[in-house]
Design a protein around this motif. Structure first.
Motif, short mmCIF file in Angstrom:
data_model
loop_
_atom_site.label_atom_id
_atom_site.label_comp_id
_atom_site.label_asym_id
_atom_site.label_seq_id
_atom_site.Cartn_x
_atom_site.Cartn_y
_atom_site.Cartn_z
N LEU A 1 0.70 -1.18 -0.03
CA LEU A 1 0.09 -0.05 0.20
C LEU A 1 1.01 1.23 0.03
O LEU A 1 0.43 2.32 -0.62
CB LEU A 1 -0.79 -0.10 1.37
CG LEU A 1 -2.10 -0.92 1.14
CD1 LEU A 1 -2.81 -1.04 2.46
CD2 LEU A 1 -3.05 -0.73 0.10
N MET A 2 1.94 1.22 0.73
CA MET A 2 2.64 2.45 0.69
C MET A 2 3.57 2.64 -0.78
O MET A 2 3.70 3.78 -0.92
CB MET A 2 3.77 2.31 1.82
CG MET A 2 3.49 2.15 3.27
SD MET A 2 4.84 1.51 4.59
CE MET A 2 5.92 2.98 4.34
N ARG A 3 3.66 1.54 -1.37
CA ARG A 3 4.26 1.68 -2.77
C ARG A 3 3.37 2.42 -3.76
O ARG A 3 3.74 3.19 -4.34
CB ARG A 3 4.87 0.40 -3.21
CG ARG A 3 6.05 -0.08 -2.75
CD ARG A 3 6.44 -1.34 -3.19
NE ARG A 3 6.43 -1.32 -4.66
CZ ARG A 3 7.86 -1.33 -5.20
NH1 ARG A 3 8.78 -1.34 -4.55
NH2 ARG A 3 8.03 -1.17 -6.44
N CYS A 4 1.96 1.77 -3.46
CA CYS A 4 0.84 2.14 -4.30
C CYS A 4 0.55 3.67 -4.12
O CYS A 4 0.00 4.28 -5.06
CB CYS A 4 -0.28 1.30 -4.36
SG CYS A 4 -1.67 1.64 -5.29
N ILE A 5 0.41 4.27 -3.04
CA ILE A 5 -0.20 5.57 -2.88
C ILE A 5 0.55 6.75 -3.56
O ILE A 5 0.15 7.91 -3.73
CB ILE A 5 0.04 6.00 -1.10
CG1 ILE A 5 1.18 6.02 -0.66
CG2 ILE A 5 -1.01 5.07 -0.54
CD1 ILE A 5 1.15 6.75 0.51
N GLY A 6 2.05 6.19 -3.98
CA GLY A 6 2.64 7.08 -4.87
C GLY A 6 3.43 8.18 -4.43
O GLY A 6 3.24 8.72 -3.01
N LYS A 7 3.86 9.03 -5.01
CA LYS A 7 4.49 10.34 -4.46
C LYS A 7 3.94 11.46 -4.36
O LYS A 7 4.13 12.56 -3.55
CB LYS A 7 5.75 10.62 -5.65
CG LYS A 7 6.78 9.65 -5.67
CD LYS A 7 7.77 10.11 -6.80
CE LYS A 7 8.96 8.97 -7.06
NZ LYS A 7 9.91 9.28 -8.20
N ASP A 8 2.58 11.51 -4.83
CA ASP A 8 1.74 12.67 -4.90
C ASP A 8 0.84 12.59 -3.76
O ASP A 8 -0.10 13.42 -3.41
CB ASP A 8 0.84 12.73 -6.28
CG ASP A 8 1.78 13.03 -7.32
OD1 ASP A 8 3.14 13.59 -7.28
OD2 ASP A 8 1.34 12.59 -8.24
N ALA A 9 0.94 11.46 -2.87
CA ALA A 9 0.09 11.23 -1.69
C ALA A 9 0.29 12.51 -0.70
O ALA A 9 1.40 12.94 -0.79
CB ALA A 9 0.27 10.09 -1.10
#
Length: 691
Positions: free
Chosen positions: A296-304
């Motif tokens: 989940l941490m990888r998926c939320i992305g840099k723009d979270a």
């Protein structure tokens, strides 16, 4: 038969009451989805946790005007005739999530009517779920009996008793164990199989009624199998996942996040990712699996939002005691994917990686270091442990693996001394393993890190020069320039490569094609070395274009210290020297009296009794990581300044800024009047000045 017909008519009547009107639309099996017509009005904040009734949308937002089934460079184009179907607006209560198209039960309403079945009656929902849900035995059998993607499609045609999601999942599991060439052929056969379109249509039809985890598993398998993202199949599954995202649990979050991570940005992907972030924010503290948390941490992305990233960091820190070795290794990539530098997490994971580094795959270690570079996290203990491990197990790795590792070290600015020494000895002992590409990379690494080994450097450079000379008629002009420039930085000037590089047509090609600015900078370095290191060499004169000027640093504190220590008329600042060199401050000292000369006396002072002193205020970046070893270009500058008659004093900016004014004055006084500056000066005078 009479009972069956009556029951069918009753259900048809109830359906007509629930759906007062119908709409007709054009349906294309697995058509492309126009990017301009994807679902745009879904608001995750307002609909994510909305439990009110909703209806299946009948808009043609996912449909294309063309009837093309696939359109890709690697796949053939197939077409199907346009079919017209009637889509009804169905009440939410009539759409059962656990209903399969191939289940033996009839439609069941919620109005208290007795549930009917062809074979038996049941009132227990668990029994209903148990019968409609495929068993793990069926899934394993489907996976074990098939050796190709076409075998799965053949079984689907012969006995389609499982939900369509299981067939796609089985195909993906089979594809994972194939080679790249084999999977490319199998995908082509899959797309050309007559049952493939039928399976895709069934997946879209079942999307609203299968379990949510099966739905996201289908989407994951479809994406991983390489079905184009802009097809109707993928966009439909994305849209249904948006509508049913409230049903997502921990396992579903992990699968969905892994799926979105593998997809390209588009309107539906962006909307689903926004909804996923809201779900993660709501369910974060209920997540138990570390692997799920990291996915989940990888998926939320840099723009979270930063607040969400901090919550995830707190959750990960709370679970540190449960981190496995694999979790610790993976956390570096996870934080890099988030673009979030958590020093406590990185420090703890670094300790675990260092403690369990033996046996760690080289690919994992390279990924860790690349993530450290992206996060600007420079842990010399971690890098040193990795370098020592590779040095001890040097014979296990291939040459290209070690070179790639050294390239990552060079990007980090870290100089692994023992590993480089072992590597140089390997090259000397086995020069035949060098290729043209390896030569350029090796020279760049050693010159950038300014690695000089007193025992092996000259022999090492001779081996590389000999190998480079053998490729002179095959190497490109840019690669030749890179190799010769690296040799010049290391103060080595082989005649054959230099003569080949300095031909008029080669110079003209470098200044008119490719990255001309980069080539001009390297030719400028070559020109400085030719004029200062080997002035007797008769080279072809070439005119370089005007290079962009770099902004000059202010160095205000150093200027204040010199003003107090020497006076305003005793030093020059921002001096430009021949050969395009610049020094921050310049002073001149009388070698007889060991005193600083005023600026007005510089013109009358003779070179025999004066010493030129260059004061350079430098950042950390000119040194290798956590050392005072200068990098390649800065080492060349120091060498050339000495050739031009300067004594060089280095002032570390980060250290000077920490000092109080009195301490800074004492520091510069020690550097300027030290015996190292003027060896012939009177030591008694120096002692007096230092009191």
């Amino acid at each position: 038969m009479h009972n069956k017909a009556g029951f069918f008519l009753w259900n048809l009547q109830q359906l007509s009451i629930a759906v007062p009107m119908s709409r007709t639309m054009k349906l294309y099996p697995l058509r492309f989805c126009r990017p301009a017509t994807v679902y745009l009005s879904w608001n995750p904040k307002s609909h994510l946790f909305n439990n009110s009734n909703y209806s299946i949308q009948t808009s043609n937002r996912h449909l294309f005007r063309t009837a093309s089934l696939f359109k890709s460079n690697s796949y053939t184009t197939q077409t199907k005739p346009i079919s017209t179907v009637t889509a009804f607006e169905v009440d939410k209560h009539l759409c059962l999530r656990k209903l399969s198209l191939y289940s033996k039960q009839a439609l069941i309403s919620d109005d208290g009517v007795k549930k009917r079945s062809v074979h038996h009656e049941t009132s227990n929902e668990d029994d209903f779920t148990k019968e409609t849900k495929p068993t793990d035995t069926d899934n394993r059998k489907l996976f074990q009996e098939c050796n190709s993607l076409s075998d799965v499609l053949d079984i689907f045609v012969e006995d389609p008793t499982l939900p369509s999601s299981k067939y796609f999942s089985a195909m993906w599991r089979i594809a994972k164990r194939m080679s790249d060439d084999q999977i490319r052929t199998e995908k082509q056969l899959m797309f050309n199989h007559p049952a493939f379109c039928q399976l895709c249509e069934q997946v879209m039809q079942e999307a609203m009624v299968i379990y949510f985890n099966q739905l996201v598993s289908s989407l994951y398998a479809v994406v991983k199998l390489g079905i184009p993202q802009h097809t109707l199949l993928v966009q439909t599954l994305l849209r249904v996942v948006q509508e049913r995202i409230n049903e997502c649990d921990g396992k579903g979050l992990a699968i969905l996040s892994a799926t979105l991570e593998a997809m390209e940005p588009c309107k539906n992907v962006d909307a689903l990712q926004a909804g996923l972030r809201i779900l993660v924010d709501q369910q974060l503290w209920n997540i138990e699996e570390i692997f799920t948390l990291q996915t989940l941490m990888r998926c939320i992305g840099k723009d979270a939002p930063t607040s969400l990233k901090r919550k995830l960091e707190m959750k990960a820190l709370r679970e540190l005691d449960r981190f496995s070795v694999l979790n610790s290794q993976r956390m570096f990539e996870v934080l890099a994917a988030m673009n979030y530098r958590s020093i406590p997490l990185l420090n703890e994971c670094s300790k675990k990686v260092i403690g369990t580094i033996h046996g760690c795959p080289l690919k994992v270690l390279i990924n860790i270091m690349q993530s450290c570079r992206d996060l600007r996290y420079y842990n010399s203990d971690l890098f040193r442990a990795i370098a020592d491990y590779i040095t001890v197990t040097f014979d296990v790795w291939k040459l290209k693996q070690v070179i790639f590792l050294l390239i990552v070290f060079e990007n980090l600015g870290f100089r692994p001394v023992h590993l480089l020494d072992t590597f140089m000895k390997k090259i000397i002992d086995e020069p035949d393993i060098l290729s043209m590409k390896n030569i350029t990379c090796i020279l760049h690494i050693c010159s950038s890190l300014n690695h000089v080994n007193s025992c092996h450097t000259q022999e090492f450079l001779k081996v590389l020069t000999s190998a480079l000379t053998g490729y002179l008629f095959h190497i490109s002009s840019e690669n030749l320039l890179n190799a010769v420039c690296s040799l010049c930085l290391m103060n080595h000037f082989p005649l054959a490569p230099m003569n080949q590089l300095l031909k008029q047509d080669v110079i003209q090609e470098l200044l008119t094609s490719g990255d001309t600015e980069r080539n001009a900078n390297k030719l400028d370095i070559l020109d400085r070395c030719l004029k200062l290191d080997i002035p007797h060499y008769k080279a072809v004169e070439f005119v370089l274009p005007q290079l962009p000027s770099t902004p000059l640093p202010s160095n205000k504190k150093a200027e204040q210290v010199l003003s107090i220590l020497l006076g305003d008329g005793y030093f020059l600042k921002h001096m430009w020297l021949p050969h395009n060199y610049q020094v921050d401050f310049e002073i001149r000292m009388d070698t007889n009296t060991n005193r600083v000369l005023p600026v007005s006396d510089l013109d009358v002072a003779t070179s025999a009794d004066t010493q030129r002193v260059a004061i350079l205020c430098i950042p950390r970046s000119v040194y290798c990581l956590n050392s005072t070893h200068p990098k390649g270009f800065f080492a060349m500058k120091l060498r050339h300044l000495k050739l031009m008659g300067f004594h060089v004093i280095l002032v570390n900016n980060w250290e000077l800024e920490k000092l109080e004014m009195d301490d800074a004055i004492t520091f510069l006084k020690n550097e300027i009047y030290s015996p190292r500056a003027l060896p012939a000066a009177d030591n008694e005078f120096n002692k007096h000045m230092l009191k």
